[in-house]
Design an enzyme around this catalytic site. Structure first.
Site, short mmCIF file in Angstrom:
data_model
loop_
_atom_site.label_atom_id
_atom_site.label_comp_id
_atom_site.label_asym_id
_atom_site.label_seq_id
_atom_site.Cartn_x
_atom_site.Cartn_y
_atom_site.Cartn_z
N HIS A 167 5.42 -2.05 25.46
CA HIS A 167 5.65 -2.77 26.72
C HIS A 167 4.99 -4.14 26.79
O HIS A 167 5.15 -4.87 27.77
CB HIS A 167 5.18 -1.92 27.90
CG HIS A 167 3.69 -1.85 28.03
ND1 HIS A 167 2.92 -1.11 27.19
CD2 HIS A 167 2.83 -2.46 28.88
CE1 HIS A 167 1.65 -1.24 27.51
NE2 HIS A 167 1.56 -2.07 28.54
C1 UD1 Z 1 1.06 -4.30 33.55
C2 UD1 Z 1 -0.30 -4.79 33.03
C3 UD1 Z 1 -0.57 -4.22 31.65
C4 UD1 Z 1 -0.43 -2.71 31.64
C5 UD1 Z 1 0.94 -2.33 32.17
C6 UD1 Z 1 1.09 -0.83 32.23
C7 UD1 Z 1 -0.95 -7.01 33.84
C8 UD1 Z 1 -1.14 -8.43 33.45
N1 UD1 Z 1 -0.32 -6.23 32.94
O1 UD1 Z 1 2.07 -4.83 32.70
O2 UD1 Z 1 -1.88 -4.55 31.26
O3 UD1 Z 1 -0.61 -2.24 30.32
O4 UD1 Z 1 1.07 -2.88 33.50
O5 UD1 Z 1 2.38 -0.49 32.62
O6 UD1 Z 1 -1.35 -6.64 34.92
N2 UD1 Z 1 8.66 -3.11 37.01
C9 UD1 Z 1 9.49 -2.16 37.54
N3 UD1 Z 1 8.93 -1.20 38.37
C10 UD1 Z 1 7.61 -1.18 38.65
C11 UD1 Z 1 6.79 -2.16 38.10
C12 UD1 Z 1 7.32 -3.13 37.27
O7 UD1 Z 1 10.69 -2.14 37.31
O8 UD1 Z 1 7.17 -0.28 39.40
C13 UD1 Z 1 9.25 -4.13 36.12
C14 UD1 Z 1 9.48 -5.47 36.82
O9 UD1 Z 1 10.67 -5.99 36.35
C15 UD1 Z 1 8.32 -6.33 36.35
C16 UD1 Z 1 8.04 -5.75 34.96
O10 UD1 Z 1 8.35 -4.36 35.04
O11 UD1 Z 1 8.64 -7.68 36.33
C17 UD1 Z 1 6.61 -5.95 34.53
O12 UD1 Z 1 5.69 -5.42 35.49
P1 UD1 Z 1 4.21 -6.05 35.66
O13 UD1 Z 1 3.38 -5.22 36.55
O14 UD1 Z 1 4.33 -7.48 36.00
O15 UD1 Z 1 3.63 -6.00 34.20
P2 UD1 Z 1 3.61 -4.83 33.13
O16 UD1 Z 1 4.37 -5.29 31.93
O17 UD1 Z 1 3.98 -3.51 33.73
#
Ligand code: UD1
Length: 350
Positions: free
Chosen positions: A209
């Site tokens: 991820h």
């Molecule tokens: C975040 C953390 C990372 C952790 C990971 C665990 C930061 C900088 N990164 O990364 O350290 O390892 O979480 O999962 O804080 N999305 C959904 N549903 C959700 C949440 C996110 O669909 O409930 C999608 C959205 O399109 C979003 C993308 O996932 O843009 C990324 O989510 P985000 O929380 O920004 O970063 P992660 O890659 O999950």
């Protein structure tokens, strides 16, 4: 008696796993009044709700619902929300875990409001500032009053950055508290066969991820090429993170992750926490990254950093498949009792 108010801030998946045993211990101390604030960084059922249910974490007192966005946008929204909440609660201590954007936002707001700050899992360093988490770690640590570490090299990193020795406490690993607490329950499940039609120890488990892997088309494609070759020898089970899902249009996300990890022959991952969990479970782990902030899992555990070149990934996977897997040992204080040690220190100090 006026209670000591501890506000615990979570937002993303790994935070939920780490806060569960801590909240349980904090609740045992009569003089503490804990609050739980969820920023809403992760919000989907499978990214958030499922953890509160499975890990029996109490309902958050406040949900900010910030959702996804660019990092700065996300952190800014969290800070505005957290400031309002902290004003209302007026906490004596803010407690943050790990290295996600929610951790950083809460640390900044606490520092600006002169609230004492405790950071769980302090001092981990990948020395790669292009990783969003590395920036979060460095800033959170410099702002913290209590820095709880999982391993000796974390203390070394902190001291080198000028953090006073008296603020640093080696306590072990709260994520391993959760792992060991749920291990026995997870072992009893039979989902490997019933849900995935796989045989224990005859499949590999993959998690992926990191933006540096899944948001970079060439890197992601190279990794997928390596996986295709490895999968000729062994089936690979891949619970897909939404970030990766967006990029490969996969449709299914599987749960019961721990059981699937325990029963795998080996794990391929770019996660931080899974490098630690596989070490404790004695399962070989190939980390598809160029670095790690958890070097103890390499020197003492089952972890190997393969980088992201297909040849290296394939070579290390083939070693494991042919019975030449790396063996690891136990890591001191990763024993399921880190949360107890943390809360005992807070109880003595506050
Ligand atoms: C975040 C953390 C990372 C952790 C990971 C665990 C930061 C900088 N990164 O990364 O350290 O390892 O979480 O999962 O804080 N999305 C959904 N549903 C959700 C949440 C996110 O669909 O409930 C999608 C959205 O399109 C979003 C993308 O996932 O843009 C990324 O989510 P985000 O929380 O920004 O970063 P992660 O890659 O999950």
């Amino acid at each position: 008696m006026r209670k000591i108010k501890i506000v615990n801030i979570v937002g993303a998946r790994p935070n939920f796993v780490k806060i569960a045993p801590l909240m349980k211990e904090i609740r045992k101390i009569a003089k503490f009044r804990p609050f739980l604030v969820h920023t809403g960084q992760h919000y989907g059922h499978k990214m958030s709700d499922v953890f509160f249910g499975d890990l029996a974490i109490c309902h958050p007192d406040v949900c900010l619902g910030v959702g996804s966005g660019s990092q700065s946008e996300q952190i800014a929204k969290m800070m505005i929300g957290l400031e309002k909440v902290f004003k209302k609660i007026n906490p004596d201590l803010a407690l943050v875990v790990g290295d996600v954007n929610s951790t950083l936002a809460a640390a900044l707001v606490s520092a600006k409001m002169n609230i004492t700050l405790a950071h769980i899992e302090a001092g981990l360093r990948s020395f790669d500032r292009t990783m969003p988490e590395e920036v979060n770690r460095v800033i959170t640590d410099v702002l913290s009053d209590y820095l709880f570490t999982t391993c000796p090299d974390a203390r070394y990193n902190l001291e080198r950055e000028g953090i006073a020795k008296s603020k640093i406490f080696l306590v072990g690993n709260v994520m391993i508290d959760t792992l060991l607490f749920f291990k026995r329950k997870a072992e009893k499940l039979n989902i490997v066969k019933t849900k995935f039609n796989l045989v224990p120890k005859e499949y590999a488990l993959l998690t992926l991820h990191r933006p540096s892997n899944v948001d970079e088309p060439v890197v992601f494609e190279n990794i997928l090429k390596a996986l295709k070759i490895i999968s000729r020898d062994i089936p690979i089970l891949f619970p897909v993170h939404p970030r990766a899902q967006k990029n490969i249009h996969a449709r299914k996300f599987k749960k019961y992750f721990l059981n699937v990890m325990i029963n795998s022959k080996f794990v391929l991952t770019d996660s931080g926490g899974i490098q630690e969990e596989t070490t404790v479970l004695g399962i070989p782990c190939l980390t598809l990254r160029k670095n790690t902030e958890r070097p103890i899992t390499i020197t003492e555990g089952t972890n190997i950093i393969t980088g992201i070149e297909p040849n290296m990934i394939i070579r290390e996977a083939e070693k494991i498949i042919s019975g030449r897997a790396k063996k690891g040992g136990n890591i001191k204080l990763w024993d399921g009792h880190a949360s107890e040690r943390i809360v005992k220190i807070l109880n003595d100090k506050l």
